[in-house]
Write a protein that holds these residues in place. Sequence first.
Motif, mmCIF file in Angstrom:
data_model
loop_
_atom_site.group_PDB
_atom_site.id
_atom_site.type_symbol
_atom_site.label_atom_id
_atom_site.label_comp_id
_atom_site.label_asym_id
_atom_site.label_seq_id
_atom_site.Cartn_x
_atom_site.Cartn_y
_atom_site.Cartn_z
ATOM 1 N N UNK A 59 0.850 -1.210 0.105
ATOM 2 C CA UNK A 59 -0.009 -0.282 -0.110
ATOM 3 C C UNK A 59 0.708 1.416 0.146
ATOM 4 N N UNK A 60 1.931 1.115 0.578
ATOM 5 C CA UNK A 60 2.814 2.492 0.724
ATOM 6 C C UNK A 60 3.376 2.675 -0.801
ATOM 7 N N UNK A 61 3.614 1.465 -1.574
ATOM 8 C CA UNK A 61 4.387 1.818 -2.723
ATOM 9 C C UNK A 61 3.481 1.822 -4.133
ATOM 10 N N UNK A 62 2.365 1.185 -3.975
ATOM 11 C CA UNK A 62 1.488 1.094 -5.082
ATOM 12 C C UNK A 62 0.035 1.917 -4.814
ATOM 13 N N UNK A 63 -1.016 1.967 -5.669
ATOM 14 C CA UNK A 63 -2.117 2.362 -5.404
ATOM 15 C C UNK A 63 -3.042 1.382 -4.597
ATOM 16 N N UNK A 64 -4.004 1.799 -3.968
ATOM 17 C CA UNK A 64 -4.850 1.048 -3.169
ATOM 18 C C UNK A 64 -5.462 -0.163 -4.062
ATOM 19 N N UNK A 65 -5.923 0.408 -5.356
ATOM 20 C CA UNK A 65 -6.336 -0.507 -6.169
ATOM 21 C C UNK A 65 -5.475 -1.683 -6.717
ATOM 22 N N UNK A 66 -4.252 -1.038 -7.070
ATOM 23 C CA UNK A 66 -3.194 -2.354 -7.362
ATOM 24 C C UNK A 66 -2.864 -3.275 -6.260
ATOM 25 N N UNK A 69 -6.029 -5.597 -5.942
ATOM 26 C CA UNK A 69 -6.206 -6.411 -6.947
ATOM 27 C C UNK A 69 -5.250 -7.530 -6.698
ATOM 28 N N UNK A 70 -4.007 -7.161 -6.188
ATOM 29 C CA UNK A 70 -2.986 -8.290 -5.890
ATOM 30 C C UNK A 70 -3.470 -9.486 -4.936
ATOM 31 N N UNK A 71 -4.342 -8.978 -4.030
ATOM 32 C CA UNK A 71 -4.938 -10.153 -3.320
ATOM 33 C C UNK A 71 -5.707 -11.359 -4.137
ATOM 34 N N UNK A 72 -6.350 -10.994 -5.049
ATOM 35 C CA UNK A 72 -6.563 -11.849 -5.935
ATOM 36 C C UNK A 72 -6.001 -13.026 -6.502
ATOM 37 N N UNK A 73 -4.390 -12.686 -6.458
ATOM 38 C CA UNK A 73 -3.468 -13.778 -6.672
ATOM 39 C C UNK A 73 -3.321 -14.727 -5.688
ATOM 40 N N UNK A 74 -3.903 -14.728 -4.378
ATOM 41 C CA UNK A 74 -3.668 -15.726 -3.435
ATOM 42 C C UNK A 74 -4.228 -17.033 -3.721
ATOM 43 N N UNK A 75 -5.515 -17.079 -4.530
ATOM 44 C CA UNK A 75 -5.750 -18.561 -4.969
ATOM 45 C C UNK A 75 -4.989 -19.254 -5.886
#
Length: 131
Positions: A59-66, A69-75
């Motif tokens: 969150x400190x280095x990217x936008x909150x949307x990015x 969205x990275x959380x969807x890579x967990x599955x």
Amino acid sequence: MSSGRVATARAATARRPRAARPPPWPRPEASSAIAAVASTLYLGLLPSALGFVTWGYAVARYTIAQSTAALYLVPPLAIGVAFVWLGEIPGPVELAGGLISMAGVILIHRHTARSAVVPEPSSPLLGEAEK
């Protein structure tokens, strides 16, 4: 007769030799309590703390949307880890779900990349306020 009864009563109540007792440690209850504490510490420190630190870094280095969205890579990552470490072979439903998740991440990143380009303001009022 009475002495026979007394002898029988004494024989019934006499101490019999005990079987060898196991040592007091490790008791099954104690080892399960130690395992429970160790599991709790592991789950509290590694996945939880590491997850929060990683989230804060993202969150400190990217936008909150990015970052979100990275959380969807967990599955898909979980499917990959299960395949490599546990030898589980994913079925068609798992593979389809992983592909849908990755497609969503790609879609969100493309959308945020396009919307990140902000056009120059053409309002004369904004330009005058900066002078």
